[in-house]
Design a protein around this motif. Structure first.
Motif, PDB file in Angstrom:
ATOM      1  N   PHE A 409      62.000 -22.650  -2.738  1.00  0.00           N
ATOM      2  CA  PHE A 409      61.792 -22.407  -4.174  1.00  0.00           C
ATOM      3  C   PHE A 409      62.947 -22.988  -5.002  1.00  0.00           C
ATOM      4  CE2 PHE A 409      59.007 -18.817  -2.658  1.00  0.00           C
ATOM      5  CZ  PHE A 409      57.815 -19.347  -3.150  1.00  0.00           C
ATOM      6  N   TRP A 411      64.607 -25.640  -4.209  1.00  0.00           N
ATOM      7  CA  TRP A 411      64.326 -27.093  -4.238  1.00  0.00           C
ATOM      8  C   TRP A 411      63.369 -27.415  -5.382  1.00  0.00           C
ATOM      9  CZ3 TRP A 411      65.812 -31.116  -0.767  1.00  0.00           C
ATOM     10  CH2 TRP A 411      65.173 -32.358  -0.991  1.00  0.00           C
ATOM     11  N   GLN A 412      62.371 -26.548  -5.558  1.00  0.00           N
ATOM     12  CA  GLN A 412      61.394 -26.766  -6.642  1.00  0.00           C
ATOM     13  C   GLN A 412      62.083 -26.770  -8.006  1.00  0.00           C
ATOM     14  OE1 GLN A 412      58.284 -23.785  -6.162  1.00  0.00           O
ATOM     15  NE2 GLN A 412      56.935 -25.341  -5.293  1.00  0.00           N
ATOM     16  N   HIS A 413      63.101 -25.908  -8.155  1.00  0.00           N
ATOM     17  CA  HIS A 413      63.777 -25.781  -9.453  1.00  0.00           C
ATOM     18  C   HIS A 413      64.877 -26.822  -9.640  1.00  0.00           C
ATOM     19  CE1 HIS A 413      62.088 -22.234 -11.410  1.00  0.00           C
ATOM     20  NE2 HIS A 413      61.817 -21.825 -10.189  1.00  0.00           N
TER      21      HIS A 413
END
Length: 1410
Positions: A409, A411-413
């Motif tokens: 998560f 990494w997503q941000h």
């Protein structure tokens, strides 16, 4: 028809006995289900065609459908449908055995079809205009009449069920207090509301043991152990099944190897408790799903705050959704914890049960490697480790998954910058792994020293009387403190490593480190990478989630390693062999056949293998070759009597029904009736642990009475007559053992040193070095003129003259008849205090640490949290920083300040953690020292009154709690209290209106907490108190294992152990449920803060910046956990401060006088003469009781040899107790060499005079340490004393000589050898005053003669006081003192007393000496 009914398992169609010849007439089931159902149906089906024809011929016109007719039709179809449902149900459920249910299948379908026919006729009647039908009326009447009998039967059955249920309910309510969880609703179960009743009760009045619920059946020892044993057997069978091809020896080796590993046990436990544990695992998976959903909702809320055009309802929706997710997360988390603790409790019960069952097969050889102290430590400290393992096991595999999801998560941000966080974790992991490994080794070392300390404490408590007499308390105190220092040293190193781990890996500073790495890389990679509120606070929320798995993982791995590598655990649980195969054989070439009903006497020198022969017959020794066969039931009387802490009656009856006539006959035969007359409550008098308040003779006679009462076929009697006087011994032989005794027709094998009994033996076995050198009847052996005949001629005259008075209370052990607190009641039960822990306990704990250390710690915590607040606020300011041309300014400066604040916080965390750990060690060192000194300085009456389990509980579990639990609780509580202050400041800074909600929630929080703490604290006390009887029972069982096995009473003792463990778990179960109840309720309060912060942020969208909102909401999300942890840690502190309270209890008990007196002018050579003077001396056992010694005035001159004789209770022992100041004078004084003994220290007195007691006690350690614990004497002096004690040959033949390791209680030496070691102690000390108390009871006559001559020669220039049991030993003394009812009735030389023809003369005449 009968055959048709029989097919369905019913009675015949008709039974006159059931229908006519009975007070309660009824029809058979077959008749009810066939005839009564079919008769109305047959009537309708037979006459229906004729009736339809009649209607067809008489048409009166159609009648319209009325509401009544419609109702009839609906009810009719319902009635028919019931029959069809019943038909299809039987068809589906019983399809495999349909033929056996034909009656039940046909009757409902016939009835339904008939009802449908009746409905068709109703419609036909309506169409043909028939308003009233006699035909259908008769059908319905007939149907109702036929249904009345089955209806009555069903009502009767229902009433029986109701009455049975009512009786069971009444019984349940009267006999027990069932746990309400069984009847609780679903909502009550998930919110733990079913527990509220107990919390309220605990708040109103302190809880008592009677208020607690009984255990659920699935939590009871009986259920758990029986299922576990089945699984264990199945597991062994599986191994055997897979290895069928191997030979028996290989298979046995493989099975032993499998069982010796902890994995075998863990596998068995997993099969037993795994399915229930998996339901908890499912809950934690759901918990994780909701936990990861919350940051996503926070992201949506922050994007809503940034989007000014978004409708307001979306903000409220996100706020509410976050609240609901938080609530669901809490519910699933606590269901998981409840499941884990329930499984943990069951595992604890299982392990305790298995250890107890193993302890029942331990013999003296196995106990050398596994002592009582170690077993106590196992069931206290080690079972706790296993419970921790159950709770944290899922973290081993779940934590890595949670870490991976967090990083996904992130990494997503933040994109590839998240890899910086991964790199930080990977870099710190090896350090943490190294720390975990080192800590595991240190904990193993710590446990080893703790085991040693508890083992030594157990021995000290068992041999406290010897320590008092020899003034050895200081030597053993030093030994205990030596173990303690090593234990604390290992603990200190472990705690420092733990502090490094906390500061670098588990704390907020680590989160800052991850955040610093991620945000730093993110802004450095590209100037256009800006940190807005959404990125910052969603990332921080995810990093915050990351904290839990990262902190749990090392602990989970450490706990798992401890469980898997605990060597003591593996050894005791699975590899205790009941026999030891080490060393040379103790019996060789032994062939003997004992005819049924014969009396066999076994004779031989000390250490010749007499007791080993009986052990072999009991199966207690390992058989190298040959076989042993014993036919019939066995009763065993050991050489050293094993007495339970129970009443005299319970000890004799030993679990059997009391048969009054037989019981009285046994008491009379064993010469116990005179003793019962002087006991305060007769045979209902409680005997102290190990028979502390009975003399040696009484203990042996109670032990013998136990065996006689059993009515066994074979009696193995290991020298039961050595501890009684020859006069009493003769009585017992004539009335019990001899040909005319109560055991005259039984098989008796008697080990004896008494020559006078041998002529009546059918067979005599003479043992020398483990071999039978001669065997035959008395006359046969004399006729052979061998070694036996020579021995008899030498000692027959001595034996014939040997006798004395009955000795009910002749020994120094009998100090307790007068200290009984209640009539017949002796031991004090471990009591639980009530109410909250007193403030003095906290003061005492913190006082031992010192104010100078405490104040800096508090400031350090405040500084640490200030740094945390600063970096969080700094981060929110950074997030609100305006974006100019797609970039933010001064990012380097912001990043540097952010990193510096995190580093400062890390240093502060390390400082606080180390400081509190060291404070905890300082406090526990002082408290253990105080406890040890308080216990050792207590008088003998204290030890006789207090069960050893109570004291061992203090030294094991309570000290362990003070070592680890209290400092850990304080660390946690302080860190969370300061964290809560930080969160409240941040939320109030963002939304001051939150105060309106936070204040009421704070009051609610305080209200819930006050309810909980009162109950939880009392439950902790009750649990601690109920733990002591388990240790006492374990202790008692291990020491009496051979007797329990011989009597075949294992199942009864297992049942008693089960009851004690179950009683302990009744208070443990509500303890952990109380924590769950509190956590669920408090987390809902915390979730209210989340809702308040989110709603108020949405309402103030126009005035609040996203940075402040992100800061407030992300911190409010932590409130739930913080509140829960504060109360949990506070309760842990309060619960464990109870340990300080319990340890401190013994500070308030009565103490002995000072061991030494400063500035004492006592000469170093005192006493140089050995003269003793009693001046009007009086002594009483307890204030308010009659004096045991009354106005004794007596002078004993130097070098005088004085025998003290007298009837039972005359006060002989009291004189010796007075000389050693075991009891202090009530009036008058005792002077030794002109110095009043009341004016000198106890150690100064006791170290200068010597006693050889009746019960020889040795301690585990070297033989030299047992002789000279202070290392005062040279090896030459020690060897000289051993030579004079006739032990030199024996010791010089040992491989380690003086360094020979004695097992616990000296059990690897025979009883006679132990008494010779006690003689060697006295010879080594060589004081001017020697007191002898039946010092030669367990040795053969030849050795006894040698000892008596040694005493006469070696102590020629000493004053010798002998409490005489064998009158012939004192006939050459200079003086004899005859005691009677606390007075001196006669005193003179033996020859003068005989010529006076007084009391002494009468005694000698009875003994055949005059």
């Amino acid at each position: 028809m009968d055959a048709f009914c029989r097919l369905s398992g019913l009675d015949p169609l008709w039974d006159w006995n059931r229908t006519w010849y009975t007070a309660n007439p009824d029809l058979t089931q077959c008749f009810q289900n066939t005839v009564l159902v079919w008769v109305p149906c047959i009537y309708l089906w037979l006459l229906a065609p004729f009736y339809c024809l009649h209607l067809y011929c008489h048409d009166r016109g159609r009648i319209l459908m009325s509401s009544l007719c419609t109702t009839k039709m609906v009810l009719g179809f319902l009635l028919a449908s019931f029959g069809f449902v019943e038909f299809f149900y039987i068809l589906l459920e019983r399809s495999q055995e349909i033929e056996q249910h034909m009656v039940f299948l046909l009757s409902p379908i016939i009835r339904s079809m008939t009802v449908i026919l009746a409905l068709c006729i109703i419609q036909l009647e309506r169409i043909r205009g028939c308003r009233s039908s006699i035909f259908l009326f008769l059908f319905w009447v007939l149907a109702v009449i036929c249904s009345l009998v089955p209806l009555r039967a069903k009502i009767q059955l229902a009433m029986d069920e109701v009455s049975r249920w009512t009786i069971m309910t009444l019984k349940t309510n009267l006999l027990q207090n069932p746990c309400p969880v069984k009847d609780a609703s679903f909502l009550s179960k998930i919110l733990f509301w079913w527990f509220t009743g107990l919390v309220v009760k605990g708040y109103r009045t302190p809880l008592e043991a009677e208020d607690l619920w009984t255990l659920r059946e699935e939590d009871t020892s009986q259920k758990i152990i029986s299922e576990l044993q089945e699984e264990w057997t199945a597991e062994c069978a599986r191994i055997q099944k897979y290895d069928r091809l191997q030979d028996q020896a290989q298979l046995l080796r493989k099975l032993q190897k499998e069982q010796s590993s902890g994995f075998f046990l863990l596998r068995t436990l997993a099969r037993n408790f795994g399915p229930y544990f998996l339901t908890g695992t499912l809950c934690i998976i759901f918990h994780d799903a909701f936990m990861f959903a919350i940051p996503q909702v926070l992201s949506l809320l922050l994007s809503f705050m940034r989007d000014e055009d978004a409708p307001l309802w979306k903000g409220y929706f996100y706020a509410t959704l976050m609240f609901l997710l938080s609530c669901l997360q809490s519910l699933f988390n606590h269901q998981y914890m409840y499941t884990c603790f329930t499984v943990g409790m069951r595992v604890k019960t299982a392990v305790m049960g298995l250890v107890y069952r193993k302890s029942l097969v331990i013999n003296s050889a196995a106990r050398r490697t596994c002592t009582v102290g170690e077993i106590v430590n196992l069931v206290s400290a080690d079972t706790q480790k296993l419970m921790d393992f159950v709770v944290y096991f899922n973290a081993v595999w779940l934590a890595p998954i949670e870490i991976a999801l967090c990083l996904f998560f992130l990494w997503q941000h933040l994109g590839p910058s998240a890899l910086a966080g991964i790199a930080t974790v990977i870099l710190i992991f090896p350090l943490n792994g190294f720390i975990a490994k080192k800590r595991s080794k240190l904990q193993e070392i710590q446990m080893k020293f703790m085991d040693g300390r508890i083992k030594l404490m157990n021995e000290i408590l068992n041999g406290i009387k010897i320590l008092k007499f020899y003034a050895w308390e200081k030597a053993f105190l030093e030994q205990v403190l030596g173990y303690r220092e090593k234990e604390l040293k290992a603990l200190k190193k472990s705690q420092i490593l733990y502090s490094i781990s906390i500061a670098s890996f588990n704390s907020s500073s680590f989160l800052v480190r991850i955040a610093f790495a991620m945000f730093g890389v993110y802004v450095m990679l590209d100037d256009r990478n800006v940190l807005d509120a959404q990125k910052v606070f969603v990332s921080m929320a995810l990093i915050n989630i990351l904290k839990t798995p990262l902190s749990q993982l090392p602990f989970a791995i450490s706990t798992t390693m401890q469980v898997c590598v605990r060597p003591l655990f593996n050894r005791i649980m699975l590899t205790i062999s009941p026999w030891s195969a080490e060393g040379p054989p103790c019996l060789k070439r032994m062939s003997v056949c004992v005819p049924r009903g014969s009396l066999v006497a076994v004779v031989g020198h000390v250490g010749s293998g007499k007791s080993s022969l009986l052990s072999a017959m009991l199966g207690e020794t390992e058989k190298r070759s040959g076989q042993v066969t014993v036919k019939g039931s066995v009763a065993y009387v050991p050489q050293q009597a094993w007495i339970q802490n129970a009443t005299v009656q319970d000890n004799i009856v030993f679990g059997r029904e009391k048969l009054k006539t037989w019981y009285h006959r046994v008491l009379e035969a064993c010469a116990l009736l005179p003793d019962l007359d002087i006991l305060p409550a007769g045979d209902a008098t409680e005997i102290g642990e190990k028979g502390l308040n009975l003399s040696g003779g009484q203990k042996q006679r109670v032990s013998l009475a136990r065996a006689v009462y059993r009515k066994a076929d074979v009696y193995l009697l290991d020298d039961p007559l050595s501890a009684v006087d020859a006069h009493v011994g003769q009585h017992i032989f004539d009335k019990v053992i001899g040909p005319k005794g109560v055991l005259g027709d039984k098989t008796r094998i008697l080990v004896t040193h008494g020559m006078s009994f041998l002529p009546q033996a059918d067979l005599i076995l003479v043992l020398v070095d483990g071999e039978i050198t001669e065997s035959g009847s008395y006359q046969e052996l004399l006729g052979r003129h061998g070694a036996f005949a020579e021995f008899i001629h030498t000692f027959a005259n001595t034996e014939r003259k040997e006798s004395s008075m009955q000795r009910g209370t002749n020994t120094i052990t009998q100090v307790l008849y007068y200290v009984l607190i209640d009539l017949g009641k002796l031991t004090e039960v471990d009591k639980a205090r009530t109410g909250r822990v007193r403030l003095e306990m906290y003061k005492k704990y913190f006082k031992t640490i010192g104010l100078a250390i405490i104040i800096p710690i508090v400031f350090l915590y405040a500084f640490q949290q200030g740094a945390s607040l600063a970096y969080n606020y700094w981060l929110s300011m950074w997030a609100d920083d305006p974006i100019v041309n797609g970039t933010q300014i001064d990012t380097d400066l912001k990043l540097t300040v952010f990193g510096a604040l995190g580093f400062v916080q890390g240093v502060a965390i390390f400082g606080t953690t180390v400081a509190i750990s060291i404070c905890g060690i300082i406090a526990s060192r002082h408290l253990h020292m105080d406890l040890l000194i308080n216990v050792l300085r207590s008088p003998m009456s204290f030890f006789e009154r207090t069960p050893s389990g109570n004291l061992l509980n203090r030294f094991a579990k309570e000290i362990d709690a003070i070592d680890c639990m209290v400092p850990d609780g304080l660390k946690m509580m302080l860190s969370y209290v300061f964290k809560l202050m930080e969160v409240c400041i941040i939320v109030l800074m963002a939304t001051p209106f939150a105060a309106v909600i936070i204040l009421p929630l704070a009051f609610l929080y305080a209200f819930v907490q006050s309810f909980y703490v009162a109950t939880s604290c009392q439950l902790r006390r009750l649990e601690a108190v109920s733990r002591s009887p388990i240790y006492t029972h374990f202790n008692e069982t291990v020491q009496g294992a051979s007797v329990i096995r011989a009597f075949g009473d294992q199942s009864r003792f297992i049942l008693q152990a089960n009851k004690r463990v179950d009683f302990n778990q009744t208070s443990y179960f509500p303890r952990f449920v109380a924590t769950r109840w509190l956590a669920v309720n408090l987390e809902f309060v915390g979730n209210g803060v989340v809702l308040a912060a989110a709603i108020l942020s949405v309402m103030g969208r126009s005035t609040l910046s996203p940075g402040i909102v992100g800061l407030a909401v992300s911190h409010s999300l932590q409130v739930t956990g913080i509140l829960s942890w504060i109360v949990r840690s506070w309760t842990d502190v309060e619960n464990n401060i109870v340990s300080v309270e319990r340890v401190n209890e013994y500070a308030e008990t009565v103490k002995e006088a000072s061991w030494t007196i400063d500035g004492s002018s006592l000469p170093s050579a005192w006493p140089h003469k050995g003269a003793i003077e009693f001046q009007d001396y009086g002594l009483q056992y307890r204030k308010g009781l009659e004096l045991a010694l009354k106005g004794i005035s007596l002078q004993i001159h130097e070098r005088e040899k004085v025998g003290i004789v007298g009837r039972t209770g005359a006060g002989k022992s009291s004189l010796a107790l007075g000389i050693f100041r075991i009891l202090e004078a009530a009036k008058g004084n005792i002077f030794i060499d002109g110095i009043n003994i009341a004016d000198i220290g106890l150690h100064d007195l006791r170290s200068r005079i010597t006693i050889i007691p009746q019960d020889p006690v040795l301690f585990s350690g070297s033989l030299r340490m047992n002789l000279d614990p202070f290392d005062t004497y040279t090896d030459e002096e020690v060897w000289s004393s051993l030579e004079l004690a006739h032990l030199k040959n024996f010791v010089s033949n040992l491989p380690d000589k003086l360094n020979h390791e004695c097992s616990e209680g000296g059990e690897n030496l025979s009883l006679g050898q132990r008494q010779l070691v006690c003689l060697a102690r006295a010879l080594l000390r060589k004081t001017k005053i020697l007191v002898l108390d039946e010092a030669t009871a367990a040795v053969d006559l030849e050795t006894d003669t040698l000892i008596q001559s040694t005493i006469r020669t070696q102590f020629e220039d000493c004053t010798v006081l002998t409490i005489a049991h064998r009158l012939n030993t004192i006939m050459d003394y200079t003086r004899v003192i005859v005691m009677d009812k606390g007075h001196i009735s006669e005193t003179d030389s033996p020859s003068n007393l005989l010529s006076q023809r007084g009391q002494f003369y009468r005694m000698c005449r009875e003994a055949g000496l005059a």
